[in-house]
Scaffold this motif. Sequence first.
Motif, mmCIF file in Angstrom:
data_model
loop_
_atom_site.group_PDB
_atom_site.id
_atom_site.type_symbol
_atom_site.label_atom_id
_atom_site.label_comp_id
_atom_site.label_asym_id
_atom_site.label_seq_id
_atom_site.Cartn_x
_atom_site.Cartn_y
_atom_site.Cartn_z
ATOM 1 N N ALA A 205 48.673 31.050 34.438
ATOM 2 C CA ALA A 205 48.292 32.063 35.432
ATOM 3 C C ALA A 205 46.905 32.603 35.134
ATOM 4 O O ALA A 205 46.076 32.760 36.044
ATOM 5 C CB ALA A 205 49.319 33.197 35.440
ATOM 6 N N ARG A 206 46.620 32.870 33.881
ATOM 7 C CA ARG A 206 45.293 33.361 33.497
ATOM 8 C C ARG A 206 44.231 32.298 33.781
ATOM 9 O O ARG A 206 43.124 32.621 34.214
ATOM 10 C CB ARG A 206 45.272 33.746 32.019
ATOM 11 C CG ARG A 206 46.096 34.997 31.722
ATOM 12 C CD ARG A 206 46.102 35.353 30.245
ATOM 13 N NE ARG A 206 44.758 35.674 29.809
ATOM 14 C CZ ARG A 206 44.206 35.201 28.687
ATOM 15 N NH1 ARG A 206 44.852 34.385 27.891
ATOM 16 N NH2 ARG A 206 42.983 35.557 28.355
ATOM 17 N N LEU A 207 44.567 31.032 33.554
ATOM 18 C CA LEU A 207 43.631 29.941 33.817
ATOM 19 C C LEU A 207 43.288 29.857 35.302
ATOM 20 O O LEU A 207 42.118 29.743 35.674
ATOM 21 C CB LEU A 207 44.235 28.619 33.326
ATOM 22 C CG LEU A 207 43.432 27.348 33.603
ATOM 23 C CD1 LEU A 207 42.062 27.403 32.942
ATOM 24 C CD2 LEU A 207 44.227 26.136 33.126
ATOM 25 N N MET A 208 44.298 29.941 36.172
ATOM 26 C CA MET A 208 44.044 29.892 37.617
ATOM 27 C C MET A 208 43.194 31.082 38.051
ATOM 28 O O MET A 208 42.262 30.931 38.849
ATOM 29 C CB MET A 208 45.358 29.839 38.401
ATOM 30 C CG MET A 208 46.128 28.546 38.196
ATOM 31 S SD MET A 208 47.580 28.317 39.270
ATOM 32 C CE MET A 208 48.477 29.839 39.115
ATOM 33 N N ALA A 209 43.512 32.265 37.532
ATOM 34 C CA ALA A 209 42.730 33.460 37.876
ATOM 35 C C ALA A 209 41.290 33.307 37.395
ATOM 36 O O ALA A 209 40.353 33.708 38.092
ATOM 37 C CB ALA A 209 43.378 34.705 37.266
ATOM 38 N N ASP A 210 41.100 32.704 36.234
ATOM 39 C CA ASP A 210 39.754 32.526 35.716
ATOM 40 C C ASP A 210 38.965 31.519 36.552
ATOM 41 O O ASP A 210 37.759 31.683 36.738
ATOM 42 C CB ASP A 210 39.803 32.108 34.245
ATOM 43 C CG ASP A 210 38.548 32.506 33.497
ATOM 44 O OD1 ASP A 210 38.023 33.612 33.743
ATOM 45 O OD2 ASP A 210 38.080 31.699 32.668
ATOM 46 N N GLU A 211 39.649 30.489 37.063
ATOM 47 C CA GLU A 211 38.982 29.540 37.966
ATOM 48 C C GLU A 211 38.419 30.289 39.179
ATOM 49 O O GLU A 211 37.290 30.034 39.608
ATOM 50 C CB GLU A 211 39.956 28.460 38.441
ATOM 51 C CG GLU A 211 40.445 27.538 37.366
ATOM 52 C CD GLU A 211 39.548 26.327 37.147
ATOM 53 O OE1 GLU A 211 38.655 26.085 37.968
ATOM 54 O OE2 GLU A 211 39.756 25.654 36.133
ATOM 55 N N LEU A 212 39.212 31.202 39.732
ATOM 56 C CA LEU A 212 38.753 31.957 40.904
ATOM 57 C C LEU A 212 37.645 32.944 40.537
ATOM 58 O O LEU A 212 36.711 33.139 41.310
ATOM 59 C CB LEU A 212 39.926 32.670 41.561
ATOM 60 C CG LEU A 212 40.932 31.733 42.240
ATOM 61 C CD1 LEU A 212 42.142 32.507 42.719
ATOM 62 C CD2 LEU A 212 40.283 30.974 43.384
ATOM 63 N N ARG A 213 37.741 33.539 39.355
ATOM 64 C CA ARG A 213 36.659 34.437 38.914
ATOM 65 C C ARG A 213 35.341 33.678 38.822
ATOM 66 O O ARG A 213 34.312 34.148 39.308
ATOM 67 C CB ARG A 213 36.993 35.051 37.544
ATOM 68 C CG ARG A 213 35.869 35.942 37.002
ATOM 69 C CD ARG A 213 36.111 36.350 35.548
ATOM 70 N NE ARG A 213 36.146 35.218 34.633
ATOM 71 C CZ ARG A 213 35.061 34.620 34.116
ATOM 72 N NH1 ARG A 213 33.849 35.033 34.448
ATOM 73 N NH2 ARG A 213 35.197 33.618 33.267
ATOM 74 N N LEU A 214 35.388 32.495 38.230
ATOM 75 C CA LEU A 214 34.171 31.693 38.113
ATOM 76 C C LEU A 214 33.627 31.322 39.491
ATOM 77 O O LEU A 214 32.409 31.367 39.712
ATOM 78 C CB LEU A 214 34.443 30.441 37.279
ATOM 79 C CG LEU A 214 34.723 30.695 35.801
ATOM 80 C CD1 LEU A 214 35.211 29.427 35.130
ATOM 81 C CD2 LEU A 214 33.508 31.257 35.103
ATOM 82 N N LEU A 215 34.521 30.971 40.414
ATOM 83 C CA LEU A 215 34.099 30.637 41.774
ATOM 84 C C LEU A 215 33.428 31.836 42.438
ATOM 85 O O LEU A 215 32.361 31.711 43.041
ATOM 86 C CB LEU A 215 35.306 30.171 42.601
ATOM 87 C CG LEU A 215 35.028 29.829 44.056
ATOM 88 C CD1 LEU A 215 34.179 28.562 44.146
ATOM 89 C CD2 LEU A 215 36.329 29.656 44.811
ATOM 90 N N ARG A 216 34.046 33.018 42.305
ATOM 91 C CA ARG A 216 33.462 34.240 42.890
ATOM 92 C C ARG A 216 32.100 34.528 42.294
ATOM 93 O O ARG A 216 31.154 34.842 43.013
ATOM 94 C CB ARG A 216 34.393 35.444 42.669
ATOM 95 C CG ARG A 216 35.622 35.469 43.529
ATOM 96 C CD ARG A 216 36.344 36.808 43.454
ATOM 97 N NE ARG A 216 36.609 37.282 42.119
ATOM 98 C CZ ARG A 216 37.762 37.140 41.462
ATOM 99 N NH1 ARG A 216 38.766 36.508 42.034
ATOM 100 N NH2 ARG A 216 37.917 37.630 40.260
ATOM 101 N N GLU A 217 31.993 34.435 40.978
ATOM 102 C CA GLU A 217 30.729 34.774 40.322
ATOM 103 C C GLU A 217 29.640 33.748 40.620
ATOM 104 O O GLU A 217 28.476 34.106 40.754
ATOM 105 C CB GLU A 217 30.942 34.922 38.818
ATOM 106 C CG GLU A 217 31.732 36.173 38.477
ATOM 107 C CD GLU A 217 32.009 36.330 36.987
ATOM 108 O OE1 GLU A 217 31.510 35.521 36.172
ATOM 109 O OE2 GLU A 217 32.737 37.276 36.646
#
Length: 191
Positions: A60-72
């Motif tokens: 779950a943390r990995l998926m959320a981090d993928e989206l954080r990187l995409l947003r940033e």
Amino acid sequence: MSDPQSSLQRYPLLATPHVRLQGPVDHAMYQNFRDQLLGAAPEGPLVVAISTLGGDPEVARLMADELRLLREATGREALFLGKVAVYSAGATFMSGFPVDKRFLTRGTRLMLHERQMQSSIELAGPLRALPAVLKAKLAEIEQSIAIEEEGFRAIVAGSQVDFEELRRRAPYNWYIEADEARALGLVLDVI
């Protein structure tokens, strides 16, 4: 309680999520997430919907981090839509989205709880080697608690729930109905 029809009219993108996840949060869900993310339109807000009874919090943390990187990297907005059940690791995934980007469907329940561990320690060998085994397990537990607390702080950031309240309620599996989650400021709205 707000009218769900008017809520959906305010947020029409939520009716057709770009990424739809269901089932256990595990490596198969992560691969499905990546495949759908790669297949999504490259522009505009990205809606990610999930329904899960939980699973691996690190995935779950990995998926959320993928989206954080995409947003940033792109400035692209990502919206979270929880459907039916957002338990355990699903709530960990939700914590990767700011409160004003979180939505739940009517009747959805969140479930927040402490991380769980089942483990055995085998103590065998020279006595002087055994403390290292115990120290390694203690370090694992301490790091897991630190990661859990980071996640708890992210879940409640920007809401009316404070960190200490979540810590107090987490050992008892805190179930939160969608309208209550909205009233507590854990999500922006219910559709």
